[in-house]
Design a protein around this motif. Structure first.
Motif, PDB file in Angstrom:
ATOM      1  N   TYR A   4      67.559  46.858  44.448  1.00  0.00           N
ATOM      2  CA  TYR A   4      67.429  45.675  45.303  1.00  0.00           C
ATOM      3  C   TYR A   4      66.674  44.569  44.570  1.00  0.00           C
ATOM      4  CZ  TYR A   4      69.117  48.690  49.011  1.00  0.00           C
ATOM      5  OH  TYR A   4      69.887  49.522  49.767  1.00  0.00           O
TER       6      TYR A   4
ATOM      7  N   SER B 270      63.989  42.870  45.242  1.00  0.00           N
ATOM      8  CA  SER B 270      62.674  42.664  45.837  1.00  0.00           C
ATOM      9  C   SER B 270      61.842  41.659  45.048  1.00  0.00           C
ATOM     10  CB  SER B 270      61.922  43.989  45.934  1.00  0.00           C
ATOM     11  OG  SER B 270      62.640  44.924  46.709  1.00  0.00           O
TER      12      SER B 270
ATOM     13  N   ASP C  68      72.684  38.548  49.138  1.00  0.00           N
ATOM     14  CA  ASP C  68      71.376  39.207  49.149  1.00  0.00           C
ATOM     15  C   ASP C  68      70.359  38.295  49.832  1.00  0.00           C
ATOM     16  OD1 ASP C  68      69.715  41.543  47.619  1.00  0.00           O
ATOM     17  OD2 ASP C  68      68.557  39.681  47.735  1.00  0.00           O
TER      18      ASP C  68
ATOM     19  N   ASP D  11      67.058  38.436  49.978  1.00  0.00           N
ATOM     20  CA  ASP D  11      65.888  38.080  49.178  1.00  0.00           C
ATOM     21  C   ASP D  11      66.227  36.956  48.204  1.00  0.00           C
ATOM     22  OD1 ASP D  11      64.317  39.980  50.433  1.00  0.00           O
ATOM     23  OD2 ASP D  11      64.749  41.531  48.945  1.00  0.00           O
TER      24      ASP D  11
ATOM     25  N   LYS E 121      64.422  48.681  49.256  1.00  0.00           N
ATOM     26  CA  LYS E 121      64.453  47.271  49.659  1.00  0.00           C
ATOM     27  C   LYS E 121      63.061  46.770  50.023  1.00  0.00           C
ATOM     28  CE  LYS E 121      67.109  44.022  52.465  1.00  0.00           C
ATOM     29  NZ  LYS E 121      67.393  43.202  51.285  1.00  0.00           N
ATOM     30  N   ASP E 122      62.173  47.671  50.455  1.00  0.00           N
ATOM     31  CA  ASP E 122      60.819  47.276  50.828  1.00  0.00           C
ATOM     32  C   ASP E 122      59.818  47.487  49.691  1.00  0.00           C
ATOM     33  OD1 ASP E 122      60.787  50.016  50.776  1.00  0.00           O
ATOM     34  OD2 ASP E 122      59.822  50.274  52.734  1.00  0.00           O
TER      35      ASP E 122
END
Length: 554
Positions: A173, A175, A236, A238, A527-528
């Protein structure tokens, strides 16, 4: 070339307190979320939608680029060639509520540009925040926040850049983008190449797991393919948040085309089965300029120059369009004067710009590492995964011929120009190799440190693309430390290497120093993922050397 002008209105004061900027960022960030996928009424399914975010880029003292993509009908997905022409209204205002409209207009989105919209707005005030949005068929896009560059003669006390490279959709991801967006203190987001990857699904995931699959699933070759891949990336959230909050300055590297691309081909291109290289490169470039908030300075290239007052100018390179084929490892071609990484015109442009610069700092956005690196001292168990990561042969690796190490004549000419003309305070900003580095750039590595250095270099690691620990399937900062020790021992000008981490950098520029703060992600597959500061290095004005800084700039 993209050059700033001086005929602009007086600048508004730059906000300096981080909490003020962060509050503005959080307010703008709330507007990044799609409005029920483009609308909340019963006609949302057929009304135009803004599914791929908004962005601004290439700020000048009197202007900047605004970008979006409209989906006029459900079948008008990226790369489809479907969908009717659609009028898109754009507005740029001096306030978040759009009560003070400073510029506006209407452009037509069509399948010919994959329904992307790009507007080069001029006549704005220097060093001023603006808000912007788009409207089509009654649907309004999220609201973005941006800022013009300072006047060319402005005396700045600080400039701060978020710096990233190498974002492989399948490997993890994004992030890093979320954490950069949340800072609220960035003037610019600088992306140094490999914004997308061209591989088929599963081909470049050393960890063995596709976190989220590519679209299309096959290797991208055609204009429709490249458009589809760009479109997938732009979904996406982010990435959308960062683009909507901070103006982007971007250059490409090889994976926007194909691995180890050069002017006449690429390592990852087989003409017999994949067609003509020039057609593939043209398609990739067209899709890039459609989908990125980048102002092309010369048709088909990304090399250009931006300026930030009297503090810094930023020279952005294109090291793929004009380069000769990579030399074979161990051949004598590496030193040949007949081979080039920049092309003659671009190298002359760069040397001329560096000589004419009257700013405190000269920053060079540089796709591949310019500091010399000898890999011959690495043990075999590290040499092979490193070579694979770099797309090189697994045996006999002494240098990486895809970097400036493979084009020593051009490097010697450029570094000699810095040395002979006494051009100091030059900082190369680099991505590409999925690892973080801080280094002096010596004119003659063999006689360093006695001969000193003529510049410095900060290399940022990958957002998500595989690095050494991923290839070795080991915990970070374990086996790779053997390689770090070997690299640093064989290359005394290299002050620090991190072969394992994923993350980004924050570059802080003042009249006194340029400092890169390196941040790493906890887990690219989550993702976090959280982030933490890991190291900082700086170069003080007049020194041409990097030194460790023991805390990030606040």
């Amino acid at each position: 070339m993209t050059e700033p002008t001086d005929s602009v209105s007086p600048a508004t004061p730059r906000p300096r307190r981080r909490r003020v900027l962060k509050a503005a960022a959080l307010t703008a960030g709330a507007a990044v979320l799609p409005l029920a996928a483009g609308g909340s009424t019963a006609t949302a399914a057929t009304a135009p939608q803004f599914l791929h975010g908004i962005a601004s880029g290439d700020p000048l003292p009197d202007g900047l680029v605004l970008w979006t993509r409209v989906t006029p009908t459900p079948d008008a997905v990226p790369g489809s060639g479907a969908g009717p022409d659609t009028d898109v209204v754009w507005q740029l205002a001096g306030d978040r509520a759009f009560t003070s409209i400073r510029a506006s207009g209407t452009v037509t989105s069509s399948a010919a540009s994959d329904h992307t919209v790009k507007v080069d707005v001029r006549g704005l005030d220097a060093d001023t925040p603006y808000w912007y949005r788009f409207t089509a068929g009654g649907t309004t896009s999220p609201v973005g926040r941006t800022r013009t560059a300072p006047k060319a003669d402005a005396a700045l006390d600080r400039l701060r850049l978020g710096v990233a490279s190498c974002a492989n959709w399948e490997a993890g991801y994004f992030s890093a983008y979320r954490h950069l967006a949340a800072r609220g203190d960035l003037d610019v987001f600088l992306f140094l190449g490999d914004y997308i990857y061209e591989y088929k699904s599963g081909e470049f995931c050393a960890a063995g797991t596709v976190v989220r699959p590519h679209e299309p699933a096959h290797e991208i070759l055609t204009l429709a393919d490249y458009r589809t891949r760009h479109g997938k990336y732009k979904t996406d959230t982010d990435l959308q948040s960062l683009h909507a909050l901070v103006p982007t300055v971007a250059i490409w590297d090889d994976h926007e085309f194909a691995n180890d691309a050069w002017s006449g081909g690429a390592e990852n291109h087989t003409p017999a089965t994949e067609g003509d290289w020039s057609a593939r490169m043209a398609a990739a470039k067209q899709a890039y300029f459609e989908w990125m908030p980048v102002r092309p300075s010369v048709a088909g290239t990304t090399y250009r120059r931006l300026r930030y007052g009297k503090l810094a100018d930023l020279h952005l390179l294109d090291l793929r369009s004009f380069r000769s084929a990579q030399a074979k490892v161990g051949s004598g071609d590496i030193d040949s004067a007949d081979r080039t990484i920049t092309g003659r015109a671009q190298l002359d442009w760069l040397k001329s710009g560096l000589s004419a610069s009257d700013t405190t700092w000269r920053l060079i956005g540089n796709e591949v590492m310019i500091s010399p690196v000898a890999f011959f001292s690495l043990p075999d168990f590290l040499l092979r995964p490193l070579a694979k990561m770099l797309g090189l042969p697994g045996e006999g690796l002494a240098v990486n011929p895809d970097q400036w190490d493979g084009y020593t004549h051009d490097r010697r000419e450029l570094l000699g120009h810095l040395k002979d003309h006494g051009i100091g305070n030059t900082v190369f900003l680099t991505g590409d190799i999925h690892s973080a580095w801080a280094a002096d750039v010596p004119y003659e590595a063999a006689t360093y440190p006695g001969s000193g250095s003529v510049a410095t270099e900060f290399v940022v690691t990958s957002v998500s693309s595989d690095n050494v620990d991923d290839f070795l399937h080991v915990a970070p900062q374990t086996l790779s430390l053997v390689g770090v020790a070997a690299i640093e021992a064989a290359n005394r000008h290299i002050k620090w290497v991190d072969l394992d981490s994923h993350g980004y950098g924050v570059l802080d520029i003042t009249p006194q120093a340029v400092q890169m703060d390196y941040y790493v992600l906890s887990d690219r597959t989550r993702k976090d993922a959280t982030t933490k500061w890991t190291r900082s290095y700086r170069t003080r004005t007049g020194s041409q050397q990097v030194e460790r800084a023991w805390a990030p700039v606040k």
